[in-house]
Write a protein that holds these residues in place. Sequence first.
Motif, PDB file in Angstrom:
ATOM      1  N   ILE B 282      47.899  39.068  46.812  1.00 50.62           N
ATOM      2  CA  ILE B 282      47.191  38.072  46.124  1.00 50.62           C
ATOM      3  C   ILE B 282      46.554  39.357  44.655  1.00 50.62           C
ATOM      4  CG2 ILE B 282      44.926  36.252  45.663  1.00 50.62           C
ATOM      5  CD1 ILE B 282      45.834  36.153  48.362  1.00 50.62           C
ATOM      6  N   THR B 283      46.011  40.274  44.789  1.00 46.51           N
ATOM      7  CA  THR B 283      45.209  40.826  43.396  1.00 46.51           C
ATOM      8  C   THR B 283      46.698  41.205  43.104  1.00 46.51           C
ATOM      9  OG1 THR B 283      43.639  41.650  45.591  1.00 46.51           O
ATOM     10  CG2 THR B 283      44.216  42.721  42.945  1.00 46.51           C
ATOM     11  N   LEU B 284      47.483  41.992  43.230  1.00 44.56           N
ATOM     12  CA  LEU B 284      48.699  42.600  42.683  1.00 44.56           C
ATOM     13  C   LEU B 284      49.544  40.803  41.902  1.00 44.56           C
ATOM     14  CD1 LEU B 284      50.461  45.099  42.434  1.00 44.56           C
ATOM     15  CD2 LEU B 284      52.053  43.554  44.228  1.00 44.56           C
ATOM     16  N   GLY B 285      49.124  39.951  42.442  1.00 43.86           N
ATOM     17  CA  GLY B 285      49.635  38.970  41.449  1.00 43.86           C
ATOM     18  C   GLY B 285      49.432  38.790  40.477  1.00 43.86           C
ATOM     19  N   PHE B 286      47.840  38.429  40.595  1.00 48.78           N
ATOM     20  CA  PHE B 286      46.809  38.326  39.497  1.00 48.78           C
ATOM     21  C   PHE B 286      47.176  39.743  38.241  1.00 48.78           C
ATOM     22  CE2 PHE B 286      44.459  34.727  39.664  1.00 48.78           C
ATOM     23  CZ  PHE B 286      44.164  34.905  41.188  1.00 48.78           C
ATOM     24  N   ILE B 287      47.124  40.870  38.744  1.00 46.86           N
ATOM     25  CA  ILE B 287      47.131  42.218  37.744  1.00 46.86           C
ATOM     26  C   ILE B 287      49.210  42.207  37.225  1.00 46.86           C
ATOM     27  CG2 ILE B 287      47.339  44.314  38.225  1.00 46.86           C
ATOM     28  CD1 ILE B 287      44.544  43.679  38.101  1.00 46.86           C
ATOM     29  N   LEU B 288      49.494  41.479  38.255  1.00 41.44           N
ATOM     30  CA  LEU B 288      50.983  41.945  37.141  1.00 41.44           C
ATOM     31  C   LEU B 288      51.165  40.694  36.192  1.00 41.44           C
ATOM     32  CD1 LEU B 288      53.811  41.835  40.067  1.00 41.44           C
ATOM     33  CD2 LEU B 288      53.167  43.965  38.536  1.00 41.44           C
ATOM     34  N   ILE B 289      50.830  39.398  36.086  1.00 48.87           N
ATOM     35  CA  ILE B 289      50.638  38.885  35.084  1.00 48.87           C
ATOM     36  C   ILE B 289      49.618  39.326  34.428  1.00 48.87           C
ATOM     37  CG2 ILE B 289      49.490  36.433  34.646  1.00 48.87           C
ATOM     38  CD1 ILE B 289      50.085  35.191  37.572  1.00 48.87           C
TER      39      ILE B 289
ATOM     40  N   ILE C 123      48.194  51.511  39.560  1.00 41.56           N
ATOM     41  CA  ILE C 123      47.374  50.834  39.395  1.00 41.56           C
ATOM     42  C   ILE C 123      47.151  49.656  40.875  1.00 41.56           C
ATOM     43  CG2 ILE C 123      46.554  47.667  38.590  1.00 41.56           C
ATOM     44  CD1 ILE C 123      47.760  48.887  36.660  1.00 41.56           C
ATOM     45  N   ALA C 124      48.607  49.440  41.002  1.00 40.95           N
ATOM     46  CA  ALA C 124      48.738  49.709  43.106  1.00 40.95           C
ATOM     47  C   ALA C 124      47.493  49.474  43.234  1.00 40.95           C
ATOM     48  CB  ALA C 124      49.929  48.886  43.380  1.00 40.95           C
ATOM     49  N   CYS C 165      42.445  56.852  37.370  1.00 38.79           N
ATOM     50  CA  CYS C 165      42.304  57.309  35.631  1.00 38.79           C
ATOM     51  C   CYS C 165      43.294  57.280  34.967  1.00 38.79           C
ATOM     52  CB  CYS C 165      42.165  59.123  36.443  1.00 38.79           C
ATOM     53  SG  CYS C 165      40.161  58.933  37.080  1.00 38.79           S
ATOM     54  N   THR C 166      44.936  57.724  35.896  1.00 38.07           N
ATOM     55  CA  THR C 166      45.785  57.570  35.156  1.00 38.07           C
ATOM     56  C   THR C 166      46.035  56.292  34.219  1.00 38.07           C
ATOM     57  OG1 THR C 166      46.495  58.637  36.856  1.00 38.07           O
ATOM     58  CG2 THR C 166      48.391  58.043  35.481  1.00 38.07           C
TER      59      THR C 166
END
Lengths: 415, 301, 288
Positions: B282-289, C123-124, C165-166
């Motif tokens: 879910i978080t990855l989804g938001f972040i990707l967008i 980020i992931a 940090c990156t």
Amino acid sequence: MKRLLFFAVLSLVVMGLLAACGPKTEKELVINSYMSDQAPKETFQKVVDEFQKQNAAIKVTVNTTAHEQFKTLLGSWLTSKDAPDVVTWFAGYRMQAFAAKGLLEPIDAVFPGGSFEKEFPAAFKPPASYKGKIYFMPQSWYWWAVYYNKDVFAKLNLTPPKTWDEFLALCERVKKAKLSPIAIGAKDTWTAGGWFDYMDTAVNGGPFHQQLTMGDVSYTDTKVKETFGYIAELSKKGYFIPNATSYSWQEAAKLLFDGKAAMYLMGQFIKDVAPEDKKPVIDFFQFPYVGGRTEYAVDTPTDGFMVPVNAKHKLAAKKFMAFLATKEAQEMFCKPLGRLAANVNVPVPNADAERGLAMVKGASFAAQFYDRDAPEEMAAKGMNAIIDIMATPDKMDDILAALDKERERIYAELK
Amino acid sequence: MDRVGIIKREKVWWVPWAFLALPLLMYLIWVIGPILVSLYYSITFKDSIFYPKGVRVVWLRNFIRLATDPQFYLALKNNLIWLAFFVIVPVPLGLFIAMMFNLEYKGSRLYKTLFYLPMTLSFTVIGTIWAWIYHPDFGALNTFLRLLGFESLGSTPWIGDKRYMTFALVFVGVWRQVPYVMILYLAGLKGVPVELVEAAMIDGARWGQRFRHVVIPLLAPATVVAVTISIIDSLRAFDIIYVMTNTKARAAEVLATYMYSSAFHYQDYGYGSAIAVVQFIITLGFILIYVSNVLRNELQQ
Amino acid sequence: MEQVMVKKQSGKRRRPALVAAFYVLSTLLVAVWLMPLVIALFTSVKSMDELMGNAFMWAPPRKWIWQNFAEVWQRVGMSRYVLNTFIITVPSVLGTLFVSSLAAFALAFYQFRLNRTLLIMFIAGMLIPFQMLMIPVFRLSDLVGLRDSYPGVILFHVAFQLGFCTFFLRNFMKQIPYALMEAPRMDGASDFLIYRRVILPLSISSMAALGVLEFTWIWNDLLWSLVLLQRDVLKPVTLGLANMQGEFISNYNMTAAGSIIAAAAPLLVFLVFQRFFISGLTVGAVKG
């Protein structure tokens, strides 16, 4: 650039090597303890120092971790390559679960005289064993009872009740005097666990409650509903403090000390947090009899030690356990803390403890505690259910039905 | 103006990789590795990862149970509430405060330092004290409200009542997040080259326009970090809820606390890992967008 | 930015209303925001008896018992914990700043196929709830033999912080004009030299801010120290504070005092490094 890379990797490797080969003494003993409170920690260190004195060849280290974090890590420690040699823990299902997975070392031989019953009460043997072998060494235990404020009772001309009807009448008198009859810190859900244990054993007897915690009785059983009915009644009559879920157990205890609440079903450690001037004002009485029963049960949560099967220094560990089981070591720990020792030869520390011990000895059944007798998930959801019933007594049937579904799943997974 | 430095050199393709070698190696071992192991745990049974006899794989059973679990949906709903508040409040507020404290008044440095303090205290203490502020009968907030005459409002059990719990906790989260965002923007503001702003000024652009068209884009890196972090922190919120509800969140449950309870209180690491996997997705989804959007804007410039 | 405002104000006299507004608003903001910290201070100087005796736990203390701080420092062992935390935090912060700047440089200035993917990957790593990684990380360090050692914890923190940090540094580095790289390159400087002599110095402000944030974060870390350290002599302040929580009993005053002592270090770091990332009075006169 390449130079940089080379040095970086090299330093990583060097660090790793340095860390991996530290000096590893043969004769060593690592103890992981959850006794993070100042007084028990210092007292336990004295016991360890005494052992160290008698066994100069073994280097003993005690690592202390706070209770909540200890519980989180114990599983990982037990399955680690470098498991500690001795760990603190409690008796009951919570210990047996580890034994069932083959993570504990049997310690039948460490008891004085070679057998458990020689110096330890027979009642403590079942929660310390699994499939005939003993895995747990009890050290200290305490009791739960209804603690009350003597000043409040004196002011309202009350005496400790013996039966449930007397108890209800007493609550009513307290309520009329604009005080709260029963304090409970429901933010700490285990306070409800105590109520469940005592109520159920008072209504249905100890053996029935044991079957329940073992998962053999449904939560929608009429007998269980009867138990909850009693608790719900207290709630409907407004005998619990308002906003109980906003109080931690310690904050609710303040109401008892200040005389704003009359009673508190709690463990003996409640006196440890009482302000000095209030300590003599707090006393306890036995949970009232329900429905004409003449037998009663008590909760006696027992703390002690275990040896992981992956321990690196089992000989030293067993030596330490044997030392801990002796009357001298147990007295050394329990006396300054005012706790009851598991070893029966240890004299009782104070007058309070004498009464407590007498109460326990007179009981027909002793349980550990709801969240030590039942699997953790069951106890957690059970205690949540109790608190929900206290908050919304009319929804009792629905709450219990949902709880029972959980029970089926949880115990099925255990098989 | 070409603010983006792009180096295309086919012959020396390995240069970026030389720089990336060490970070990537460490990251793969210590972060990606454990994440993959966690993924593996999500298809195992209960706490079988601790059975010396062997792990029991149950494939998607944990996820199927999750799909019909009301507590999971409650946790998800609460996380979305956290997300909404965390994106809407701390970012503009942090920017405003950073800009205000950046003004050349005496004492502004003191203000900055004082405002940073909430970040230095441990969560345990923060949680305990906010619980004392929120207490229905004796808490600071309700005492204050009752003083002002709001009798009924001043008896609300802010963290005892399921209707208010999450909002009360989100407030504490935001309280702690704003100083964080302020720091990000303070750094961003320092990096704003004066020449650019002056050039815009000389053009005669009005203050408001100047702000929107010059300052905001220059604060872009800080904003991207601030928004990304706020999204992540809101969906990953744990400590405040854990401490203030004495680990039994229930009505205020979020994914992270539910995962923790399942794994460490109910001894069901399989189920807990499954929750973590879902939360991750879910978080990855938001972040990707969000990040894709940002990257696209970067390329356009 | 602030020069703009100064310039604006130097055009007209600084209106007293604006000045007053600034001070009133700022003071109000700080006062409200810091109230919980004030309560923490109150708590730290009370006795447990007073805390347990007064229902209003946040009230100002009747007696200010400053000895609590001394007791926490000596008897509880805060002094040792503070030292340990420095040993863990300083190398971790330096390490992660260095290693992440390498990655950020690569991602910011080079165009190659996996650039975007790697950024997302970094980020992931921040997205997964930490608690779930406790057991895999425990087992990894157990396997490698790095458990219960300082190098183990430091290595872990350096690696774990790389993601954020990156990401952070890459964003700020992207702001640096390409022209500043072109000139040295045309002079034949190696990329690493450009990184060291041009980009790093230009990133001081973002790295300082990042350093302060990372210091605060690692200093306040409880979870990973808990997982990776077992021996009491190695434990940092966070574990020391956690250990003040007994099985049932909380010593609120000691915990508060300990927390305040623990908060001193991040605060100090902030004070020392703020001039690098906060525009201050040093940032120039009005350009004319």
